[in-house]
Design an enzyme around this catalytic site. Structure first.
Site, PDB file in Angstrom:
ATOM      1  N   TYR A   1       0.853  -1.187   0.000  1.00 48.92           N
ATOM      2  CA  TYR A   1       0.000   0.000   0.000  1.00 48.92           C
ATOM      3  C   TYR A   1       0.887   1.234   0.000  1.00 48.92           C
ATOM      4  O   TYR A   1       1.848   1.314   0.764  1.00 48.92           O
ATOM      5  CB  TYR A   1      -0.894  -0.001   1.242  1.00 48.92           C
ATOM      6  CG  TYR A   1      -1.776   1.225   1.375  1.00 48.92           C
ATOM      7  CD1 TYR A   1      -2.812   1.459   0.478  1.00 48.92           C
ATOM      8  CD2 TYR A   1      -1.569   2.146   2.399  1.00 48.92           C
ATOM      9  CE1 TYR A   1      -3.625   2.578   0.599  1.00 48.92           C
ATOM     10  CE2 TYR A   1      -2.378   3.267   2.533  1.00 48.92           C
ATOM     11  CZ  TYR A   1      -3.404   3.478   1.633  1.00 48.92           C
ATOM     12  OH  TYR A   1      -4.209   4.587   1.753  1.00 48.92           O
TER      13      TYR A   1
ATOM     14  N   ASP B   1       9.435   2.862  -0.322  1.00 53.16           N
ATOM     15  CA  ASP B   1       8.405   3.543   0.467  1.00 53.16           C
ATOM     16  C   ASP B   1       8.614   3.204   1.941  1.00 53.16           C
ATOM     17  O   ASP B   1       8.333   2.088   2.390  1.00 53.16           O
ATOM     18  CB  ASP B   1       7.013   3.115  -0.018  1.00 53.16           C
ATOM     19  CG  ASP B   1       5.883   3.823   0.736  1.00 53.16           C
ATOM     20  OD1 ASP B   1       6.167   4.545   1.713  1.00 53.16           O
ATOM     21  OD2 ASP B   1       4.714   3.642   0.332  1.00 53.16           O
TER      22      ASP B   1
ATOM     23  N   LYS C   1       4.290   9.307   8.676  1.00 53.21           N
ATOM     24  CA  LYS C   1       4.053   8.743  10.015  1.00 53.21           C
ATOM     25  C   LYS C   1       5.031   9.269  11.073  1.00 53.21           C
ATOM     26  O   LYS C   1       4.883  10.403  11.492  1.00 53.21           O
ATOM     27  CB  LYS C   1       3.995   7.221   9.903  1.00 53.21           C
ATOM     28  CG  LYS C   1       2.824   6.820   8.961  1.00 53.21           C
ATOM     29  CD  LYS C   1       2.362   5.396   9.015  1.00 53.21           C
ATOM     30  CE  LYS C   1       1.045   5.236   8.279  1.00 53.21           C
ATOM     31  NZ  LYS C   1       1.097   4.587   6.994  1.00 53.21           N
TER      32      LYS C   1
HETATM   33  C1  LIG Z   1       0.419   4.979   5.631  1.00 54.37           C
HETATM   34  C2  LIG Z   1       1.177   4.681   4.364  1.00 54.37           C
HETATM   35  C3  LIG Z   1       1.087   5.506   3.223  1.00 54.37           C
HETATM   36  C4  LIG Z   1       0.094   6.628   3.125  1.00 54.37           C
HETATM   37  O1  LIG Z   1       0.329   7.633   4.040  1.00 54.37           O
HETATM   38  P1  LIG Z   1      -0.901   8.645   4.401  1.00 54.37           P
HETATM   39  O2  LIG Z   1      -0.254   9.656   5.274  1.00 54.37           O
HETATM   40  O3  LIG Z   1      -1.945   7.812   5.073  1.00 54.37           O
HETATM   41  O4  LIG Z   1      -1.371   9.206   3.111  1.00 54.37           O
HETATM   42  C5  LIG Z   1       1.915   5.235   2.159  1.00 54.37           C
HETATM   43  N1  LIG Z   1       2.781   4.197   2.189  1.00 54.37           N
HETATM   44  C6  LIG Z   1       2.882   3.377   3.249  1.00 54.37           C
HETATM   45  C7  LIG Z   1       3.867   2.261   3.233  1.00 54.37           C
HETATM   46  C8  LIG Z   1       2.068   3.578   4.368  1.00 54.37           C
HETATM   47  O5  LIG Z   1       2.140   2.729   5.402  1.00 54.37           O
END
Ligand SMILES: *Cc1c(COP(=O)(O)O)cnc(C)c1O
Length: 443
Positions: free
Chosen positions: A149, A244, A276
């Site tokens: 994701y 990511d 995060k």
């Molecule tokens: C949470 C997450 C996102 C998206 O971040 P948001 O701040 O919710 O838009 C993208 N990549 C990874 C791996 C994530 O865990």
């Protein structure tokens, strides 16, 4: 799903009704709604350290930690003080500010990147990294992995059939097929699928994007050398490797997943995304990487990217305070607390006869309600969701707030002290028996 609960939920239920009248599903991000486990989501009134308090006055040990950001626990006094001081100086100016520079320096010092640009969400970070990769390479195709994701970016909300490379089909209405026609989805941890996709499309691939270690299908660590293979394959074919680290960054270890992986093996991704933890509980995220690639961004280069609240002084102050406090001792503490909870969870599930598999990378771990190793999305999907739902609710009733989905990482913080950990451990045997009972009903 209807069920009785040991805890009063009158006030949460009332707010949930009001919320549903004015907000789709009553929530501002879908997984908060308890759709996967049933029941009423708790409205949280306040939080401190490892504990949440809901509007009915119930207390829970928090194993969500805002889905990762709260590495130091809730309402950390030093982070709160830094934020309060920053707020007193005004909240947004639309000009360059000092905390942006200091946070950028802190991130560049920890992560395998030379330059960084701030945005406001992880979604924005991956969206921008992909635009930059396409602008830099002059190519269109993006390769992603099933089960990874990257936020709700149009071209990344794509999934594929199992097996070899498949042209993506949208996984949500509202994303035109044409948007995902340039996205190829392959199975995670599958070197052959990677070789095949590059053999067929190699000179048209702008980038491979992967979670540095997937944590959005439960924790599925890369097989040893898999990330390095991605980096090398991209380099051979003139594509960029986007790692990511929105979830893993400054969370899996001090240097994120890269600290467990590239830092040890001696390679670097071309671009990295963060979010995060680096926002310290505020909306802040970032993408960064090789200086020559980042130089393609406006105003230095031709690839456009912008944001009114990007690098917001409150958010960057919170992020900076959090990262400065995120010492080796913090990660060691979270590792030890996690080890205690993992061991007790395995013991309780084994005693109750519930098949399970616990996987981890650095300080992150998750529990699959199935036996055997989990290497990809197909494996992750092959687990007992009713068992998880029963387990989740038994834990909730005992005052432990787990992620309301079997596909999520369990997050701890440096504020999870012996009392909080023991509270979790004490709740496990009953929850394991509830899971076992749900599996009996299921079969
Ligand atoms: C949470 C997450 C996102 C998206 O971040 P948001 O701040 O919710 O838009 C993208 N990549 C990874 C791996 C994530 O865990």
């Amino acid at each position: 799903m209807t069920r009785t609960t040991a805890l009063p939920t009158t006030a949460s239920a009332e707010f949930f009704d009001r919320a549903r009248a004015v907000t789709p599903g009553g929530v501002n991000s879908p997984v908060r709604a308890f759709s996967a486990v049933g029941g009423t989501p708790r409205f949280i009134r306040s939080a401190a350290g490892a504990w949440l308090t809901d509007v009915d006055g119930n207390e829970y040990v928090d194993l969500i930690c805002s889905w990762g950001p709260m590495l130091l626990g809730h309402a950390h006094p030093e982070v709160q003080a830094a934020v309060a001081e920053a707020v007193a100086r005004g909240t947004s100016y639309g000009t360059p500010t000092v905390p942006e520079v200091e946070l950028a320096e802190e991130i560049v010092a920890r992560a395998p990147i030379e330059a960084v640009r701030f945005v406001s969400s992880g979604t924005e970070a991956t969206m921008s990294a992909i635009r930059l990769a396409r602008g830099f390479t002059g190519r269109d195709i993006i390769v992603k992995f099933a089960g990874c994701y990257h936020g709700h970016v149009d071209s990344l909300l794509a999934q594929a059939g199992s097996g070899l490379a498949t042209h993506a089909v949208t996984s949500t209405p509202g994303v035109p097929e044409a948007f995902v026609a340039q996205t190829l989805v392959i199975g995670y941890n599958d070197p052959e699928a990677l070789a095949d996709v590059f053999a067929t499309h190699g000179d048209r691939i702008a980038a491979v994007i992967t979670e540095a270690a997937p944590g959005n299908m439960g924790v599925v660590p890369p097989r040893p050398g898999f990330n390095r293979l991605l980096a090398e394959t991209c380099r051979e074919h003139g594509a960029l490797f986007i790692s990511d680290e929105v979830m893993t960054g400054f969370r899996a270890s001090r240097q994120g997943q890269w600290g467990l992986d590239g830092a040890v093996e001696g390679w670097r991704p071309d671009l990295v995304t963060f979010g995060k933890v680096m926002g310290g509980g505020f909306p802040a995220a970032a993408f960064g990487g090789r200086a020559d690639v980042m130089a393609h961004l406006s105003p230095e280069g031709p690839v456009y990217q912008a944001g009114t609240l990007s690098g917001n002084p409150i958010a960057t102050t919170a992020g900076l305070a959090t990262l400065r406090l995120a010492t080796d001792e913090v990660y060691d503490h979270i590792t030890a607390a996690g080890d205690a909870i993992k061991a007790a969870t395995a013991e309780a599930l084994t005693a109750a006869g519930v098949p399970h598999r616990i996987q981890a990378t650095g300080t992150m771990f998750s529990v699959f309600f199935r036996g055997g190793e989990v290497h990809d999305f197909d494996d992750a999907n092959d687990q007992s969701l009713p068992a998880y739902a029963a387990f989740f609710h038994a834990m909730l009733d005992a005052g432990v707030y787990l992620p309301p989905s079997a596909y999520e990482t369990w997050f701890l913080s440096s504020a999870h002290d012996d009392r909080a950990v023991q509270h979790v451990i004490d709740a496990l045997p009953d929850a394991a028996r509830a899971a076992a009972a749900a599996m009996t009903t299921e079969s």
